[in-house]
Design a protein around this motif. Structure first.
Motif, PDB file in Angstrom:
ATOM      1  N   ARG A 265      -4.538  14.895 -17.698  1.00  0.00           N
ATOM      2  CA  ARG A 265      -3.061  15.115 -17.213  1.00  0.00           C
ATOM      3  C   ARG A 265      -2.854  15.643 -15.881  1.00  0.00           C
ATOM      4  O   ARG A 265      -3.674  16.640 -15.620  1.00  0.00           O
ATOM      5  N   VAL A 266      -2.233  15.240 -15.110  1.00  0.00           N
ATOM      6  CA  VAL A 266      -1.943  15.861 -13.645  1.00  0.00           C
ATOM      7  C   VAL A 266      -0.427  16.396 -13.774  1.00  0.00           C
ATOM      8  O   VAL A 266       0.560  15.683 -13.955  1.00  0.00           O
ATOM      9  N   LEU A 267      -0.368  17.983 -13.767  1.00  0.00           N
ATOM     10  CA  LEU A 267       0.789  18.691 -13.947  1.00  0.00           C
ATOM     11  C   LEU A 267       1.183  19.092 -12.476  1.00  0.00           C
ATOM     12  O   LEU A 267       0.271  19.813 -11.939  1.00  0.00           O
ATOM     13  N   LEU A 268       2.241  19.277 -12.151  1.00  0.00           N
ATOM     14  CA  LEU A 268       2.783  19.741 -10.989  1.00  0.00           C
ATOM     15  C   LEU A 268       3.924  20.965 -11.015  1.00  0.00           C
ATOM     16  O   LEU A 268       4.784  20.651 -11.794  1.00  0.00           O
ATOM     17  N   GLY A 269       3.443  22.198 -10.863  1.00  0.00           N
ATOM     18  CA  GLY A 269       4.519  23.450 -11.031  1.00  0.00           C
ATOM     19  C   GLY A 269       5.810  23.165  -9.932  1.00  0.00           C
ATOM     20  O   GLY A 269       5.608  22.784  -8.903  1.00  0.00           O
ATOM     21  N   CYS A 270       6.981  23.083 -10.463  1.00  0.00           N
ATOM     22  CA  CYS A 270       8.042  23.077  -9.716  1.00  0.00           C
ATOM     23  C   CYS A 270       8.888  24.258  -9.662  1.00  0.00           C
ATOM     24  O   CYS A 270       8.712  25.201 -10.447  1.00  0.00           O
ATOM     25  N   GLY A 271      10.085  24.275  -9.003  1.00  0.00           N
ATOM     26  CA  GLY A 271      10.923  25.473  -8.808  1.00  0.00           C
ATOM     27  C   GLY A 271      11.438  25.634 -10.232  1.00  0.00           C
ATOM     28  O   GLY A 271      11.700  26.876 -10.610  1.00  0.00           O
ATOM     29  N   GLU A 272      11.581  24.643 -11.161  1.00  0.00           N
ATOM     30  CA  GLU A 272      11.879  24.894 -12.523  1.00  0.00           C
ATOM     31  C   GLU A 272      11.141  23.640 -13.118  1.00  0.00           C
ATOM     32  O   GLU A 272      11.383  22.652 -13.194  1.00  0.00           O
ATOM     33  N   GLY A 273      10.325  24.254 -14.155  1.00  0.00           N
ATOM     34  CA  GLY A 273       9.636  23.329 -15.042  1.00  0.00           C
ATOM     35  C   GLY A 273       8.392  22.741 -14.310  1.00  0.00           C
ATOM     36  O   GLY A 273       8.012  23.239 -13.191  1.00  0.00           O
ATOM     37  N   ALA A 274       7.736  21.750 -14.912  1.00  0.00           N
ATOM     38  CA  ALA A 274       6.542  21.099 -14.377  1.00  0.00           C
ATOM     39  C   ALA A 274       6.891  19.595 -14.497  1.00  0.00           C
ATOM     40  O   ALA A 274       7.442  18.958 -15.246  1.00  0.00           O
ATOM     41  N   LEU A 275       6.310  18.868 -13.262  1.00  0.00           N
ATOM     42  CA  LEU A 275       6.322  17.419 -13.456  1.00  0.00           C
ATOM     43  C   LEU A 275       4.996  16.780 -13.656  1.00  0.00           C
ATOM     44  O   LEU A 275       3.876  17.238 -13.367  1.00  0.00           O
ATOM     45  N   GLU A 276       5.066  15.766 -14.675  1.00  0.00           N
ATOM     46  CA  GLU A 276       3.379  15.319 -15.113  1.00  0.00           C
ATOM     47  C   GLU A 276       3.656  13.863 -14.201  1.00  0.00           C
ATOM     48  O   GLU A 276       4.603  13.101 -14.382  1.00  0.00           O
ATOM     49  N   VAL A 277       2.516  13.534 -13.491  1.00  0.00           N
ATOM     50  CA  VAL A 277       2.333  12.518 -12.738  1.00  0.00           C
ATOM     51  C   VAL A 277       1.760  11.482 -13.691  1.00  0.00           C
ATOM     52  O   VAL A 277       0.654  11.810 -14.188  1.00  0.00           O
ATOM     53  N   LEU A 278       2.186  10.263 -13.809  1.00  0.00           N
ATOM     54  CA  LEU A 278       1.601   9.194 -14.784  1.00  0.00           C
ATOM     55  C   LEU A 278       0.815   8.090 -13.801  1.00  0.00           C
ATOM     56  O   LEU A 278      -0.210   7.652 -14.378  1.00  0.00           O
ATOM     57  N   GLU A 279       1.336   7.649 -12.630  1.00  0.00           N
ATOM     58  CA  GLU A 279       0.711   6.907 -11.770  1.00  0.00           C
ATOM     59  C   GLU A 279       1.030   7.258 -10.472  1.00  0.00           C
ATOM     60  O   GLU A 279       1.915   7.765  -9.991  1.00  0.00           O
ATOM     61  N   LEU A 280       0.153   7.129  -9.686  1.00  0.00           N
ATOM     62  CA  LEU A 280       0.086   7.408  -8.288  1.00  0.00           C
ATOM     63  C   LEU A 280      -0.742   6.209  -7.192  1.00  0.00           C
ATOM     64  O   LEU A 280      -1.722   5.614  -7.887  1.00  0.00           O
ATOM     65  N   LYS A 281      -0.690   6.463  -6.043  1.00  0.00           N
ATOM     66  CA  LYS A 281      -1.324   5.596  -4.879  1.00  0.00           C
ATOM     67  C   LYS A 281      -1.809   6.585  -3.796  1.00  0.00           C
ATOM     68  O   LYS A 281      -0.950   6.817  -2.985  1.00  0.00           O
ATOM     69  N   PRO A 282      -3.042   6.722  -3.828  1.00  0.00           N
ATOM     70  CA  PRO A 282      -3.415   7.731  -2.508  1.00  0.00           C
ATOM     71  C   PRO A 282      -3.296   6.925  -1.243  1.00  0.00           C
ATOM     72  O   PRO A 282      -3.754   5.811  -1.360  1.00  0.00           O
ATOM     73  N   ASP A 283      -2.989   7.674  -0.226  1.00  0.00           N
ATOM     74  CA  ASP A 283      -3.042   6.762   1.127  1.00  0.00           C
ATOM     75  C   ASP A 283      -4.049   6.054   1.365  1.00  0.00           C
ATOM     76  O   ASP A 283      -5.285   6.613   1.145  1.00  0.00           O
ATOM     77  N   GLY A 284      -4.307   4.719   1.687  1.00  0.00           N
ATOM     78  CA  GLY A 284      -5.592   3.966   1.845  1.00  0.00           C
ATOM     79  C   GLY A 284      -6.117   3.338   0.742  1.00  0.00           C
ATOM     80  O   GLY A 284      -7.265   2.896   0.672  1.00  0.00           O
ATOM     81  N   LYS A 285      -5.744   3.850  -0.591  1.00  0.00           N
ATOM     82  CA  LYS A 285      -6.245   3.320  -1.654  1.00  0.00           C
ATOM     83  C   LYS A 285      -5.468   2.543  -2.823  1.00  0.00           C
ATOM     84  O   LYS A 285      -4.349   2.356  -2.509  1.00  0.00           O
ATOM     85  N   ARG A 286      -6.126   1.796  -3.895  1.00  0.00           N
ATOM     86  CA  ARG A 286      -5.355   1.198  -4.808  1.00  0.00           C
ATOM     87  C   ARG A 286      -4.385   2.182  -5.491  1.00  0.00           C
ATOM     88  O   ARG A 286      -4.696   3.204  -5.740  1.00  0.00           O
ATOM     89  N   ALA A 287      -3.469   1.694  -6.394  1.00  0.00           N
ATOM     90  CA  ALA A 287      -2.706   2.306  -7.302  1.00  0.00           C
ATOM     91  C   ALA A 287      -3.566   2.587  -8.569  1.00  0.00           C
ATOM     92  O   ALA A 287      -4.398   1.979  -8.935  1.00  0.00           O
ATOM     93  N   MET A 288      -3.439   3.863  -9.028  1.00  0.00           N
ATOM     94  CA  MET A 288      -4.239   4.214 -10.238  1.00  0.00           C
ATOM     95  C   MET A 288      -3.333   5.044 -11.085  1.00  0.00           C
ATOM     96  O   MET A 288      -2.460   5.920 -10.789  1.00  0.00           O
ATOM     97  N   ASP A 289      -3.908   5.117 -12.359  1.00  0.00           N
ATOM     98  CA  ASP A 289      -3.280   6.310 -13.310  1.00  0.00           C
ATOM     99  C   ASP A 289      -3.659   7.552 -12.834  1.00  0.00           C
ATOM    100  O   ASP A 289      -4.619   7.736 -12.139  1.00  0.00           O
ATOM    101  N   ALA A 290      -2.995   8.505 -13.439  1.00  0.00           N
ATOM    102  CA  ALA A 290      -3.242   9.942 -13.429  1.00  0.00           C
ATOM    103  C   ALA A 290      -4.424  10.129 -13.881  1.00  0.00           C
ATOM    104  O   ALA A 290      -5.412  11.156 -13.113  1.00  0.00           O
ATOM    105  N   ALA A 291      -5.039  10.094 -14.843  1.00  0.00           N
ATOM    106  CA  ALA A 291      -6.447  10.157 -15.353  1.00  0.00           C
ATOM    107  C   ALA A 291      -7.514   9.920 -14.496  1.00  0.00           C
ATOM    108  O   ALA A 291      -8.502  10.564 -14.279  1.00  0.00           O
TER     109      ALA A 291
END
Length: 308
Positions: A265-291
């Motif tokens: 799991r990919v968790l991002l600390g925020c000003g209040e609470g945390a955001l869990e990233v589920l799917e992302l696309k790094p620049d220049g790469k394909r979309a992928m799940d967080a794992a």
């Protein structure tokens, strides 16, 4: 009933299909072919593609030139139906059809007049979004409305909400037309004290930011699109976040700007609470799940930040 339909994006397609199944669509007016994807090739609008599939006559126009107005008059329609066409209609057009000109607008007017009502509803944290069948007037979405329908917003992406509202709008339009023809429609003028404006979304508005709450960042991810993606820096590299949610409260609390990888799991600390990233696309790469992304982050920096 004989109808001229005006529309351009995906939102308008269910209304066109519903009208074509129940009425005589004499002409479809849509914006011209344009570059609509990364292929840099001209592509038809979703409405043009649907109209051609249905065997309906199509006219492309980005403004009301005299020849376009002549074509509208020649169609001899009972009513003009509009859904996100993207062109100002002059008085001559608004009054041409005996039953006038009605518009399917993707908000619960008078809330969210303007270009981006669905994304604005998401960003504002509205509990409900909706559609209104309205008269077209001289201002932007200022006309009276005669029918509305709503649905919940929570957890839905802009694409998902657009699809749901498009279907609601199509059904509502079909319900209204017989009443319009019979002269039994009841119009409600908008309360100017309740008006909010849905300005076009700017890319900077949807950048994820550790300084704001996890809920705000989740809404930015949900409201994002190809034109205005939700982006940030993860472990020092730019990425587009395709799906995210507010993380359940558990374990250690993350500081704003802290990045944690916990069991894939990919968790991002925020000003209040945390955001869990589920799917992302790094620049220049394909979309992928967080794992999959997390598996390649051995030794990477454990911070995240907003794009400058």
């Amino acid at each position: 009933m004989r109808i001229v339909f005006m529309g351009t994006p995906d939102f308008a397609v269910p209304s066109l299909r519903a009208l074509a199944a129940a009425h005589d669509v004499a002409l479809v007016l849509t914006r011209p072919d344009a570059v609509r994807s990364r292929g840099k090739k001209l592509e038809p609008s979703p409405v043009k593609a649907a109209a051609l599939e249905l065997g309906l006559p199509v006219l492309e126009a980005k403004r009301m030139e005299p020849e376009v107005v002549d074509a509208l008059r020649a169609a001899r329609a009972d009513v003009f139906c509009v859904a996100a066409y993207g062109c100002i209609l002059p008085d001559e057009v608004l009054t041409m059809a005996p039953l006038g000109c009605v518009n399917v607008h993707a908000s619960l007017l008078p809330r969210w007049r303007g270009a981006a009502p669905i994304q604005r509803a998401i960003l504002a944290g509205d509990a409900e979004a909706g559609v209104s069948i309205m008269r077209i007037g001289h201002g932007v979405d200022t006309g009276a409305f005669c029918a509305q329908a709503s649905c919940s917003v929570a957890g839905k992406s802009a694409d998902e909400l657009t699809s749901e509202l498009a279907e609601l709008g199509a059904g509502l339009l079909l319900e209204v037309l017989p009443e319009l023809a019979a002269g039994t429609v009841s119009w409600t003028e908008q309360d100017e004290a309740l008006v909010t404006h849905a300005a076009k979304i700017q890319k900077a508005e949807l950048r994820l930011d550790p300084a704001v709450s996890a809920a705000d960042n989740e809404r930015r991810a949900l409201a994002s699109s190809d034109a205005a993606p939700a982006r940030c820096m993860l472990a020092g590299k730019p990425v587009r976040v395709l799906a995210a949610r507010v993380a359940p409260v558990s374990g250690a609390v993350l500081a704003a700007g802290e990045l944690a990888i916990q069991g894939g799991r990919v968790l991002l600390g925020c000003g209040e609470g945390a955001l869990e990233v589920l799917e992302l696309k790094p620049d220049g790469k394909r979309a992928m799940d967080a794992a999959a992304w997390a598996a390649g982050q051995r030794g990477a920096a454990v911070t995240w930040e907003a794009l400058s």
